[in-house]
Design an enzyme around this catalytic site. Structure first.
Site, PDB file in Angstrom:
ATOM      1  N   LYS A   1       0.853  -1.201   0.000  1.00 37.43           N
ATOM      2  CA  LYS A   1       0.000   0.000   0.000  1.00 37.43           C
ATOM      3  C   LYS A   1       0.883   1.243   0.000  1.00 37.43           C
ATOM      4  O   LYS A   1       1.921   1.270   0.676  1.00 37.43           O
ATOM      5  CB  LYS A   1      -0.911  -0.032   1.235  1.00 37.43           C
TER       6      LYS A   1
ATOM      7  N   SER B   1      -9.931  -0.939   6.881  1.00 35.88           N
ATOM      8  CA  SER B   1      -9.355  -0.779   5.543  1.00 35.88           C
ATOM      9  C   SER B   1      -8.644  -1.991   4.951  1.00 35.88           C
ATOM     10  O   SER B   1      -8.275  -1.971   3.778  1.00 35.88           O
ATOM     11  CB  SER B   1      -8.390   0.397   5.528  1.00 35.88           C
TER      12      SER B   1
ATOM     13  N   SER C   1      -9.750   1.421   2.687  1.00 35.38           N
ATOM     14  CA  SER C   1      -8.899   2.247   1.857  1.00 35.38           C
ATOM     15  C   SER C   1      -7.820   1.458   1.114  1.00 35.38           C
ATOM     16  O   SER C   1      -7.234   1.981   0.163  1.00 35.38           O
ATOM     17  CB  SER C   1      -8.230   3.325   2.710  1.00 35.38           C
TER      18      SER C   1
HETATM   19  N1  GLN Z   1     -13.179   3.296   6.030  1.00 34.54           N
HETATM   20  C1  GLN Z   1     -12.696   3.802   7.285  1.00 34.54           C
HETATM   21  C2  GLN Z   1     -12.511   5.294   7.222  1.00 34.54           C
HETATM   22  O1  GLN Z   1     -12.681   5.850   6.170  1.00 34.54           O
HETATM   23  C3  GLN Z   1     -11.450   3.099   7.678  1.00 34.54           C
HETATM   24  C4  GLN Z   1     -10.207   3.654   7.120  1.00 34.54           C
HETATM   25  C5  GLN Z   1      -9.008   2.856   7.484  1.00 34.54           C
HETATM   26  O2  GLN Z   1      -9.100   1.783   8.076  1.00 34.54           O
HETATM   27  N2  GLN Z   1      -7.851   3.388   7.158  1.00 34.54           N
HETATM   28  O3  GLN Z   1     -12.205   5.899   8.214  1.00 34.54           O
END
Ligand code: GLN
Length: 443
Positions: A78, A177, A153
Site C-alpha cells: 500500500k 481498511s 482504503s
Molecule cells: N473506512 C474507514 C474510514 O474511512 C477506515 C479507514 C481505514 O481503516 N484506514 O475511516
C-alpha cells in the site's frame, strides 16, 4: 492459479526454493499480469526495474544456498508504507514527489525474508475512505466486476491479489481498511492485534488504531505473511480443525442493517462451523451500535494532530482532496471548546466500554463471528453521500476500537459478487482466527 503455476505464496516460495521456477520468471509473470490488467488501476507505482534487480539477486542467493521464508515472492505494498528510493504518495497530490530515504520496518522484514516489492498499491488518500474513490490517482475497478468499487482504503492491495497480479499484498487497517476491501474483492484480509506489527515508517494518521495487515488468497498464506511481518515465526500449520471450539455471535450483529445475501451467508457460515464440530453461543456487545460514531470522532481528532506535523514539511494543503479536508474539519470541531468534552471524552468512554464488552464476550467463546460489510461491493460512483460510505464500516470499527485481531474470509456471494465473514479473536490469537477461517473456506 496464474501462469506462474502457483496456487499460493507458500507454494511459489517452495518452487523458487527448489529451483522449479526462478524468481526472475515469477517477477516477469507478475509484471505481465499487472500490464495486462492495468485498467484495474491497482498500482500507483510499479517497481519494474527494482523488482527485476532484486529477483536476479535472489536467484543468485538461492544458488549459494541462501533462502528466506518468502524467497522470490512478489508482494504489493500500500502506498502509505515507506519504501526506500521508491515514491510513497499516500494517493495524495501533497505527497506526489515524496521518496523516502529509508524503508518502513515491515518492508525491511519483507526484504529480509526474501520477498520482492513489485509495486505501490492504490488507496484512498491518506487511508480515509471505504471505496478507493478518494485517490488522487483514480478509482480502483473491482477485478470481479469492473463497474464496482474494490473497497477501501487498501483497495489496490486487495484487488491486486484478487486479480492474481500478486500472491500477497500488505495494507493498513484503522477502521476496516484491510477487512472491507478483502470482502469486496473475495480475498483473505487479516488485521492483526493492535501493536503486533511494528508500524514505524507507515504514514498513519490514527496511531491509536492503525495496523499493518495482510492480503492473500488463503488463510495459510495470511499466517505466513503475518509471521514474517510480526517476527513471530509460527511453527504450527493451520489444520482447519474447529471441533470443540465455541463461536460467539453477538445478538447486536444480527440486529444491524445488512442485505438478505449477507444475512444468508452469515447464517450458512455458522451452520458450516456447527457441522465441523464447533458450538455457537449467543453473546452480547451492547455498545456495538455506538462504535462507528466513536471511531469517527476519535480517528478524525487523531488525524488533525498527525496532520499538523505533516503540514510543517508539506504546507500545500490546497492539494488535499475533499475527504481528507472533511476529516480535518471534523477533527478540528471535535477538539474545539466544549466539543472536546461532549464528543471526544464521550467517544473515549465508549471505546473503553466497547473494549470491555468485546473482552467479556470473548471470555465466553473462542472467537466471534460477524459480517464484514452490510452489502457486496457497491457501484463506482454509487456513494454520493460520504456518510453512506462510513456506514460500510459499522461491523469493522468497533473491533479497531478494541484493538482485537480479526480476519475477513470470502464466504457467500451477492449477485455474483463475493461476500466475506469476519472472525474476531482474543488479543494475539491470529493463529486461532485463521484456523477458523481455514475451516470456513475449505471446500
Ligand atoms: N473506512 C474507514 C474510514 O474511512 C477506515 C479507514 C481505514 O481503516 N484506514 O475511516
Amino acid at each position: 492459479m496464474n501462469n506462474n503455476g502457483f496456487t499460493s505464496a507458500a507454494e511459489l516460495a517452495e518452487n523458487i526454493h527448489n529451483g522449479k521456477i526462478s524468481s526472475v520468471a515469477a517477477v516477469t509473470e507478475c509484471l505481465n499480469t499487472i500490464r495486462e490488467s492495468a485498467h484495474l488501476n491497482n498500482f500507483i507505482t510499479v517497481c519494474e526495474s527494482e523488482a527485476m534487480i532484486a529477483a536476479e539477486r535472489i536467484d543468485a542467493d538461492i544458488k549459494s544456498g541462501k533462502c528466506g521464508t518468502l524467497t522470490g515472492v512478489p508482494v504489493a505494498v500500500k502506498d502509505n508504507i515507506c519504501t526506500k528510493g521508491i515514491k510513497t504518495t499516500c494517493a495524495s497530490k501533497l505527497f506526489s514527489d515524496y521518496v523516502p530515504d529509508s524503508d518502513a520496518s515491515v518492508i525491511s522484514r519483507l526484504k529480509k525474508a526474501g520477498a520482492i516489492i513489485i509495486g505501490k498499491a492504490n488507496m484512498d488518500e491518506f487511508a480515509f475512505g471505504s471505496s478507493n474513490e478518494y485517490s488522487a490517482y483514480g478509482v480502483v475497478h473491482n477485478a470481479r466486476d469492473n463497474t464496482k468499487v474494490a473497497g477501501g482504503s487498501s483497495g489496490g492491495s486487495a484487488n491486486a491479489v484478487a486479480a492474481r497480479q500478486v500472491p500477497l499484498a500488505i495494507g493498513t487497517d484503522t477502521g476496516g481498511s484491510v477487512r472491507q476491501p478483502a470482502a469486496f474483492c473475495g480475498v483473505v484480509g487479516l488485521k492483526p492485534t493492535y501493536g503486533a506489527i511494528d508500524r514505524s515508517g507507515v504514514v498513519g494518521l490514527c496511531p491509536s488504531m492503525e495496523q499493518v495487515g495482510t492480503f492473500s488468497n488463503d488463510c495459510d498464506d495470511a499466517l505466513l505473511l503475518f509471521s514474517v511481518l510480526s517476527g513471530r515465526e509460527n511453527a504450527c500449520r493451520l489444520d482447519g480443525n474447529v471441533c470443540g471450539k465455541t463461536i460467539g455471535v453477538a445478538k447486536e450483529f444480527l440486529q444491524a442493517e445488512m442485505s438478505e445475501s449477507v444475512k444468508n451467508a452469515f447464517t450458512s457460515a455458522t451452520e458450516k462451523l456447527k457441522e465441523n464440530g464447533a458450538s455457537i453461543v449467543e453473546v452480547s456487545v451492547p455498545s456495538f451500535f455506538a462504535g462507528l460514531a466513536a471511531y469517527h470522532v476519535l480517528s478524525s481528532a487523531e488525524a488533525v494532530d498527525s496532520f499538523r506535523k505533516i503540514i510543517k514539511s508539506y504546507p500545500h494543503t490546497e492539494l488535499l482532496g475533499e475527504e481528507v479536508k472533511r476529516r480535518m474539519l471534523t477533527g478540528a470541531i471535535v477538539l474545539s471548546g466544549d466539543n472536546y468534552e461532549n464528543l471526544y471524552i464521550k467517544a473515549a468512554k465508549v471505546r473503553t466500554v466497547i473494549k470491555a464488552e468485546y473482552d467479556n464476550a470473548l471470555m465466553r467463546c473462542d472467537a466471534l463471528l460477524c459480517p464484514v460489510t452490510a452489502t457486496a461491493a457497491l457501484p463506482i460512483g454509487g456513494i454520493t453521500d460520504p456518510h453512506q460510505s462510513h456506514m460500510c464500516d459499522s461491523f469493522l470499527a468497533p473491533v479497531s476500537l478494541a484493538g482485537l485481531p480479526a480476519v475477513s474470509v470470502p464466504f457467500g456471494s451477492e449477485h455474483g459478487l463475493p461476500l466475506g465473514v469476519q472472525i474476531i479473536g482474543r488479543r494475539n490469537a491470529e493463529y486461532d482466527i485463521l484456523n477458523i477461517g481455514k475451516a470456513l473456506t475449505a471446500s
